[in-house]
Design an enzyme around this catalytic site. Structure first.
Site, mmCIF file in Angstrom:
data_model
loop_
_atom_site.group_PDB
_atom_site.id
_atom_site.type_symbol
_atom_site.label_atom_id
_atom_site.label_comp_id
_atom_site.label_asym_id
_atom_site.label_seq_id
_atom_site.Cartn_x
_atom_site.Cartn_y
_atom_site.Cartn_z
ATOM 1 N N GLU A 1 -5.744 -3.444 -1.766
ATOM 2 C CA GLU A 1 -4.954 -2.303 -2.237
ATOM 3 C C GLU A 1 -5.621 -1.647 -3.450
ATOM 4 O OE1 GLU A 1 -0.885 -3.679 -2.636
ATOM 5 O OE2 GLU A 1 -0.893 -4.493 -0.602
ATOM 6 N N GLU B 1 -2.185 -5.772 5.757
ATOM 7 C CA GLU B 1 -0.829 -6.301 5.578
ATOM 8 C C GLU B 1 0.157 -5.294 6.152
ATOM 9 O OE1 GLU B 1 0.150 -6.973 1.476
ATOM 10 O OE2 GLU B 1 -1.798 -7.870 1.029
#
Length: 320
Positions: free
Chosen positions: A170, A262
């Site tokens: 991320e 994810e």
């Protein structure tokens, strides 16, 4: 089609996995589940509901961070660390018993000046802008932590077990310290690790996975095998994520395999079987995302795992 790893010295096992990934593009999606405790309740839940196991299992390395500040951490943090202890034993068992695909997520506790869950930017004063400059104490701390983790990964390399390695995940966000000063800094951190792990530690069992959908700060095709992004749609929203796929593949100059690093609610495998959006794998996140019906109903989970398009553990060929 033969796949060329970004690391020219990549092991035969890495090449085997990447070749398989190229073969299945648009013909199936690998089912995956993240776990972060010894109990691995998420895996057991999937099996109880579907009678099948995911082909990919994710493990958490947060408890192996070398600079956890136990004296200045809350109960929630300490519990999370305690529950994560020794999960590498489960990773060994997963690879040796099942032959399934293995990926690690590292919520990396800050190398310096951290407190509580110091992988979050708000819990550390670590100046990541200085960590990319040789000779600074931040740079030395960064390398020290990297070397510590490399030694943990070494045994997997020695035993020729390929790892889907997704560092600095991320990277587009500021919530983790590695992204706190913007994606350009996160890009440089990744490149420092790539050079360290590939040319210094010779971890030739790593498959390098970049994890951000932004064009800005993209680390570069020369150090990436697979591009990925993390997504958390609203509960019970299941689609083929076409728009998100098209955004992600737009970050590279040359075509790259693309994966869902994810996700909360699982993608719609039935929709994917029709649209053939070539997501390589998805990995459902842990806890309530993977062991309850809060985000994905049992009916949806069962339907997904029994769809011909889903690649579950029983459909995975021997790759290493």
């Amino acid at each position: 089609m033969k796949s060329i790893p970004c690391n020219p010295n990549a092991s035969e096992e890495v090449r085997s996995v990447l070749n398989y990934f190229h073969e299945i593009q648009g013909t199936g999606i690998i089912t995956g589940q993240h776990t972060q405790t010894m109990a691995q309740e998420e895996l057991n839940y999937i099996y109880q509901v579907t009678g099948k196991w995911p082909a990919l299992c994710g493990f958490e390395l947060l408890g192996y961070s070398p600079n956890i500040n136990y004296e200045d951490s809350g109960e929630e943090c300490l519990l999370e660390v305690a529950e994560n202890q020794d999960t590498l034993q489960k990773a060994w068992k997963w690879t040796q018993k099942s032959g399934g695909l293995l990926t690690f997520t590292w919520h990396w506790f800050s190398p310096l000046n951290g407190r509580d869950k110091s992988f979050y930017s708000e819990h550390t004063d670590f100046n990541v802008s200085k960590a990319i400059t040789e000779g600074t104490k931040e740079y030395e701390a960064l390398l020290s932590d990297m070397d510590h983790m490399a030694n943990i990964l070494r045994e997997f390399c020695n035993k020729r077990i390929p790892i889907l390695w997704r560092p600095f995940h991320e990277a587009e966000g500021t919530w983790f310290w590695w992204g706190s000063k913007g994606p350009e800094i996160a890009k440089q951190l990744y490149r420092i690790m790539y050079e360290r792990y590939t040319h210094y530690h010779n971890l030739n069992n790593l498959i390098w996975v970049w994890n951000s959908p932004l064009v800005e700060g993209y680390v570069g095709d020369d150090v990436v095998d697979i591009i990925s992004r993390d997504m958390y749609p609203p509960a019970h929203q299941h689609t083929d994520l076409r728009k998100e796929y098209e955004e992600l593949v737009g970050v590279t100059r040359t075509p790259k395999l693309a994966a869902i690093g994810e996700i909360g609610p699982i993608p719609s495998i039935r929709s994917l079987s029709t649209s053939r959006i070539p997501w390589l794998w998805f990995m459902t996140w842990s806890q309530d995302f993977g062991r309850t019906e809060k985000f994905t109903t049992k009916e949806e989970l069962r339907s997904a795992y029994h769809c011909d398009y889903a690649i579950t553990l029983d459909k995975l060929p021997k790759l290493y």
